[in-house]
Design a protein around this motif. Sequence first.
Motif, mmCIF file in Angstrom:
data_model
loop_
_atom_site.group_PDB
_atom_site.id
_atom_site.type_symbol
_atom_site.label_atom_id
_atom_site.label_comp_id
_atom_site.label_asym_id
_atom_site.label_seq_id
_atom_site.Cartn_x
_atom_site.Cartn_y
_atom_site.Cartn_z
ATOM 1 N N ARG A 141 -7.511 -68.160 12.888
ATOM 2 C CA ARG A 141 -7.309 -69.354 13.710
ATOM 3 C C ARG A 141 -8.058 -69.203 15.041
ATOM 4 N NH1 ARG A 141 -3.765 -72.931 11.765
ATOM 5 N NH2 ARG A 141 -2.128 -72.241 10.308
ATOM 6 N N GLY A 142 -8.850 -70.216 15.378
ATOM 7 C CA GLY A 142 -9.605 -70.174 16.633
ATOM 8 C C GLY A 142 -10.917 -69.422 16.558
ATOM 9 N N PHE A 143 -11.262 -68.940 15.348
ATOM 10 C CA PHE A 143 -12.461 -68.107 15.219
ATOM 11 C C PHE A 143 -13.742 -68.880 15.548
ATOM 12 C CE2 PHE A 143 -16.013 -66.425 12.664
ATOM 13 C CZ PHE A 143 -16.107 -65.164 13.225
ATOM 14 N N LEU A 144 -13.844 -70.126 15.057
ATOM 15 C CA LEU A 144 -15.066 -70.897 15.285
ATOM 16 C C LEU A 144 -15.321 -71.101 16.781
ATOM 17 C CD1 LEU A 144 -14.931 -73.602 12.462
ATOM 18 C CD2 LEU A 144 -16.435 -71.620 12.605
ATOM 19 N N VAL A 145 -14.247 -71.385 17.504
ATOM 20 C CA VAL A 145 -14.386 -71.539 18.956
ATOM 21 C C VAL A 145 -14.789 -70.215 19.589
ATOM 22 C CG1 VAL A 145 -13.164 -72.081 21.099
ATOM 23 C CG2 VAL A 145 -12.723 -73.409 19.041
ATOM 24 N N ARG A 163 1.100 -71.806 14.335
ATOM 25 C CA ARG A 163 1.705 -71.209 13.144
ATOM 26 C C ARG A 163 2.766 -72.144 12.599
ATOM 27 N NH1 ARG A 163 6.681 -68.961 14.236
ATOM 28 N NH2 ARG A 163 6.496 -67.451 12.550
ATOM 29 N N LYS A 164 3.152 -71.916 11.339
ATOM 30 C CA LYS A 164 4.244 -72.681 10.754
ATOM 31 C C LYS A 164 5.572 -72.150 11.288
ATOM 32 C CE LYS A 164 1.709 -73.493 6.451
ATOM 33 N NZ LYS A 164 1.667 -73.217 4.993
ATOM 34 N N GLY A 177 1.933 -81.524 6.196
ATOM 35 C CA GLY A 177 2.349 -80.335 6.945
ATOM 36 C C GLY A 177 1.209 -79.414 7.298
ATOM 37 N N GLN A 178 -0.022 -79.783 6.910
ATOM 38 C CA GLN A 178 -1.155 -78.946 7.244
ATOM 39 C C GLN A 178 -1.769 -79.431 8.552
ATOM 40 O OE1 GLN A 178 -2.016 -76.258 5.425
ATOM 41 N NE2 GLN A 178 -0.233 -76.708 4.177
ATOM 42 N N GLY A 179 -2.189 -78.496 9.390
ATOM 43 C CA GLY A 179 -2.811 -78.876 10.655
ATOM 44 C C GLY A 179 -4.191 -79.450 10.424
#
Length: 314
Positions: A75-79, A141-142, A157-159
């Motif tokens: 999560r956040g890797f591309l940024v 996170r969930k 429920g998916q971001g």
Amino acid sequence: MEDKRNIQIIEWEHLDKKKFYVLGVAMTMMIRVSVYPFTLIRTRLQVQKGKSLYQGTFDAFIKILRADGVTGLYRGFLVNTFTLISGQCYVTTYELTRKFVADYSQSNTVKSLVAGGSASLVAQSITVPIDVVSQHLMMQRKGEKMGRFHVQGNPEGQGVVAFGQTKDIIKQILRADGLRGFYRGYVASLLTYIPNSAVWWPFYHFYAEQLSYLCPKECPHIVFQAISGPLAAATASILTNPMDVIRTRVQVEGKNSIILTFRQLIAEEGPWGLMKGLSARIISATPSTIVIVVGYESLKKLSLRPELVDSRHW
């Protein structure tokens, strides 16, 4: 005859700059892919209250993997890949500062200390806004909410994916804090990474030099360097981890005072709270530092100007 134990340092003026930058970007990307999951885990461990969500590094790894799959670890890797720019600025500043300091001191420790601190100052000025956004993405996170901001999910429920989440976080930061929000924790970052970088380089050269005298003359220099990197990283991590915990909390929880954050942490979790995430930091630093050191030293050798290749002994 030249003593092969003497580890020759390739300086800025010895490099073919075009090769250096092209190969450097590719190497940095590979390293980031390999260590990013542990960066995410370290951030979550430092932000959580006590052990409310995760018991430790391994427990966090398993729980994130079960809840979100492999993508949850990125999560956040591309940024975060935008920090490749600051990475190149870091090495350029480091090498140029070494060259400048050499006019005033021939001490390798002095050159490494000043260059490491200066390089970190430049890099953090570019990195902090990217870091702030990527850290908030790491907190997604969930289940129980972590951090100040939460991206909106779709009905299943998916971001929202990739840069949709990034855009959402950026909007929330702007609404809550304005442009200043992207530099939240800037001073804390400088107080963390300038000492970390300033300490790492002298210890790296110190450990390499000591190992060169302990090992046989026939042992390749790259072996000393590969061992020295993690040793220097562990040393720097232990010394700077308290400030790293405070920096993470200031950036993720939106706190405005380093001193008040420190006092709150001590009151809630005691002195050991300052060591939160240290194992994850060292675990991520060990393989990454080996790759960075071997890659960086190999990169400099590959980028050596053709007329200097035959004059060097490794």
